[in-house]
Each structure stands twice: as structure tokens, then as C-alpha cells.
Design a protein around this motif. Structure first.
Motif, mmCIF file in Angstrom:
data_model
loop_
_atom_site.group_PDB
_atom_site.id
_atom_site.type_symbol
_atom_site.label_atom_id
_atom_site.label_comp_id
_atom_site.label_asym_id
_atom_site.label_seq_id
_atom_site.Cartn_x
_atom_site.Cartn_y
_atom_site.Cartn_z
ATOM 1 N N SER A 54 6.830 7.911 -10.950
ATOM 2 C CA SER A 54 7.739 7.109 -11.771
ATOM 3 C C SER A 54 8.519 7.987 -12.735
ATOM 4 N N VAL A 55 7.830 8.897 -13.403
ATOM 5 C CA VAL A 55 8.492 9.808 -14.349
ATOM 6 C C VAL A 55 9.504 10.682 -13.611
ATOM 7 N N ASP A 56 9.132 11.187 -12.453
ATOM 8 C CA ASP A 56 10.025 12.031 -11.671
ATOM 9 C C ASP A 56 11.286 11.268 -11.278
ATOM 10 N N GLN A 57 11.124 10.036 -10.849
ATOM 11 C CA GLN A 57 12.265 9.225 -10.443
ATOM 12 C C GLN A 57 13.172 8.895 -11.630
ATOM 13 N N VAL A 58 12.573 8.616 -12.769
ATOM 14 C CA VAL A 58 13.370 8.304 -13.961
ATOM 15 C C VAL A 58 14.096 9.545 -14.468
ATOM 16 N N THR A 59 13.388 10.684 -14.560
ATOM 17 C CA THR A 59 14.031 11.897 -15.085
ATOM 18 C C THR A 59 15.117 12.420 -14.149
ATOM 19 N N ASN A 60 14.982 12.165 -12.851
ATOM 20 C CA ASN A 60 16.013 12.585 -11.895
ATOM 21 C C ASN A 60 17.076 11.506 -11.679
ATOM 22 N N TRP A 61 16.917 10.388 -12.359
ATOM 23 C CA TRP A 61 17.865 9.277 -12.370
ATOM 24 C C TRP A 61 18.225 8.809 -10.955
ATOM 25 N N THR B 272 3.224 14.433 -19.128
ATOM 26 C CA THR B 272 3.399 14.430 -17.676
ATOM 27 C C THR B 272 4.842 14.763 -17.341
ATOM 28 N N ALA B 273 5.778 14.152 -18.058
ATOM 29 C CA ALA B 273 7.207 14.424 -17.818
ATOM 30 C C ALA B 273 7.525 15.895 -18.078
ATOM 31 N N LEU C 12 15.635 1.463 -11.022
ATOM 32 C CA LEU C 12 14.900 0.220 -10.805
ATOM 33 C C LEU C 12 13.669 0.144 -11.707
ATOM 34 N N ILE C 13 12.936 1.240 -11.811
ATOM 35 C CA ILE C 13 11.758 1.294 -12.685
ATOM 36 C C ILE C 13 12.154 1.006 -14.127
ATOM 37 N N LEU C 14 13.214 1.647 -14.609
ATOM 38 C CA LEU C 14 13.673 1.413 -15.981
ATOM 39 C C LEU C 14 14.152 -0.022 -16.174
ATOM 40 N N SER C 15 14.814 -0.569 -15.176
ATOM 41 C CA SER C 15 15.282 -1.964 -15.268
ATOM 42 C C SER C 15 14.105 -2.925 -15.369
ATOM 43 N N ILE C 16 13.099 -2.707 -14.545
ATOM 44 C CA ILE C 16 11.918 -3.577 -14.576
ATOM 45 C C ILE C 16 11.189 -3.439 -15.909
ATOM 46 N N LEU C 17 11.001 -2.205 -16.375
ATOM 47 C CA LEU C 17 10.348 -1.999 -17.669
ATOM 48 C C LEU C 17 11.144 -2.641 -18.805
ATOM 49 N N SER C 18 12.454 -2.534 -18.739
ATOM 50 C CA SER C 18 13.304 -3.156 -19.760
ATOM 51 C C SER C 18 13.176 -4.671 -19.724
ATOM 52 N N LEU C 19 13.161 -5.242 -18.530
ATOM 53 C CA LEU C 19 13.023 -6.690 -18.382
ATOM 54 C C LEU C 19 11.674 -7.167 -18.912
ATOM 55 N N VAL C 20 10.618 -6.442 -18.563
ATOM 56 C CA VAL C 20 9.280 -6.795 -19.060
ATOM 57 C C VAL C 20 9.242 -6.693 -20.584
ATOM 58 N N GLY C 21 9.814 -5.634 -21.145
ATOM 59 C CA GLY C 21 9.868 -5.477 -22.601
ATOM 60 C C GLY C 21 10.651 -6.584 -23.267
ATOM 61 N N LEU C 22 11.763 -6.970 -22.666
ATOM 62 C CA LEU C 22 12.592 -8.050 -23.209
ATOM 63 C C LEU C 22 11.842 -9.377 -23.180
ATOM 64 N N ILE C 23 11.168 -9.661 -22.088
ATOM 65 C CA ILE C 23 10.367 -10.894 -21.991
ATOM 66 C C ILE C 23 9.265 -10.893 -23.041
ATOM 67 N N TYR C 24 8.620 -9.780 -23.215
ATOM 68 C CA TYR C 24 7.558 -9.653 -24.218
ATOM 69 C C TYR C 24 8.098 -9.927 -25.622
ATOM 70 N N ILE C 25 9.233 -9.338 -25.943
ATOM 71 C CA ILE C 25 9.833 -9.535 -27.265
ATOM 72 C C ILE C 25 10.235 -10.991 -27.470
ATOM 73 N N ILE C 26 10.873 -11.580 -26.469
ATOM 74 C CA ILE C 26 11.298 -12.985 -26.581
ATOM 75 C C ILE C 26 10.094 -13.905 -26.756
ATOM 76 N N ARG C 27 9.031 -13.664 -25.999
ATOM 77 C CA ARG C 27 7.811 -14.492 -26.138
ATOM 78 C C ARG C 27 7.201 -14.359 -27.532
ATOM 79 N N ASN C 28 7.155 -13.135 -28.059
ATOM 80 C CA ASN C 28 6.603 -12.935 -29.403
ATOM 81 C C ASN C 28 7.449 -13.615 -30.465
ATOM 82 N N ILE C 29 8.767 -13.518 -30.338
ATOM 83 C CA ILE C 29 9.649 -14.181 -31.293
ATOM 84 C C ILE C 29 9.452 -15.691 -31.218
#
Length: 187
Positions: free
Chosen positions: A149-156, A39-40, A162-179
């Protein structure tokens, strides 16, 4: 992968649409590879609307071919084994309007893998026509959200950050919960 695909599409611009469609179809058949990179690439090479349309077309054709292949290859083998489980059996035996609404709903949810929806539909009793319409209609809003979302991220843009920040936060929470979960299980 996205950079390579962009390079290929630009290099072979006479057949870029065909290449994009073929890659999208292959991704659909494999069922586990995310389509966000194509898509990107489509958005970067063809622009927002044309790229989104090409992605939609590729995903739709890919879903239909995948459905047909999965039905031919897996229905007899998997269907019989899954019938032992009442809830799965109910899902696999859904037909008509109920199947249409179920597939449509699952396509609208961005966290449900597209290949899983196609596979479950193919080994179930849903008809190809019901699957085609429900899947295609459900892909439209999901793909528009993905493309935006892809358009907004690729055009920064601010939204992209904001989308990347939210995805990063969700990923970080997921990793911390798994650990944390693994640490509790190892005690």
C-alpha cells in the motif's frame, strides 16, 4: 517525519540499516506511534523487498523488546487490576496454542494497534516464545500489505490513488458520524 528519516538514512548510508532498526524498536516500545512512516522510508531508501525485510526485522525485534519491558514494568501492577474483569481476565490467561492463535489473528488485523497486542500479551500469561512466533508470523502478511500500500501510494499508481480515496472516504465517514453523534448527545 518520513522525509526527515529518509534524509537521515541517505546521509548515513553506512549505518542506515542500524538507524532504521533503532527507530523501529523505539516506535514499538512507545506502542502508540504508527510504523507506516518508517516502512515508507525503508521502501524509498532500500527498495521494496529489502525495505520490507528491514521493517519486518525492526518490528519483530521491537515487539520482543517491548514484550520484555512491558512484562518487567507492568505485569504485576496492571495484571492484578485487570483480573477484576472476567473477559479481560480470560484473554490475559490464554496460554499455549490458544494464545498463539489469538496473537496471530490480532497481528493479521491491520486496525488492531500492534502496541496493544504486545502490551496485552506481556501482562498476560503467554510465554515469550509463543509471543515471538505468533507475532512474527502474523506480521509477515500484515507488513506485506502495508508495504504494498505504501509503495503504491508513494509511487502514485492507480492502486495508490484508489487506496488514498478509500482511506479518505473512510476518514470522512468517521468524522461525519462523530459530528452527528456529538450533535445528538448535545441536544
Amino acid at each position: 517525519m518520513q522525509d526527515w528519516l529518509v534524509e537521515v538514512l541517505v546521509t548515513y548510508k553506512e549505518v542506515a540499516v542500524v538507524i532504521s532498526l533503532l527507530v523501529n524498536i523505539l516506535i514499538s516500545i512507545f506502542g502508540v506511534i504508527p510504523s507506516v512512516f518508517i516502512t515508507a522510508a525503508n521502501l524509498l531508501v532500500f527498495g521494496f523487498w529489502k525495505g520490507t525485510f528491514i521493517s519486518f526485522l525492526g518490528e519483530t525485534i521491537g515487539a520482543i523488546l517491548s514484550f520484555w519491558l512491558y512484562r518487567k514494568g507492568f505485569k504485576r501492577v496492571v495484571g492484578n487490576k485487570l483480573n477484576k474483569y472476567p473477559l479481560v481476565s480470560k484473554l490475559l490467561n490464554t496460554r499455549g496454542k490458544d494464545a498463539f492463535l489469538l496473537i496471530l489473528s490480532l497481528r493479521l488485523l491491520p486496525f488492531i494497534p500492534s502496541g496493544l497486542v504486545t502490551f496485552a500479551s506481556a501482562v498476560g500469561t503467554v510465554s515469550l516464545i509463543v509471543f515471538l512466533f505468533a507475532s512474527s508470523i502474523g506480521k509477515i502478511p500484515a507488513l506485506l500489505i502495508e508495504a504494498y500500500s505504501v509503495d503504491q501510494v508513494t509511487n502514485w499508481t492507480t492502486e495508490g490513488k484508489l487506496i488514498l480515496s478509500i482511506l479518505s472516504l473512510v476518514g470522512l465517514i468517521y468524522i461525519i458520524r462523530n459530528i452527528s453523534k456529538n450533535q445528538k448527545e448535545n441536544k
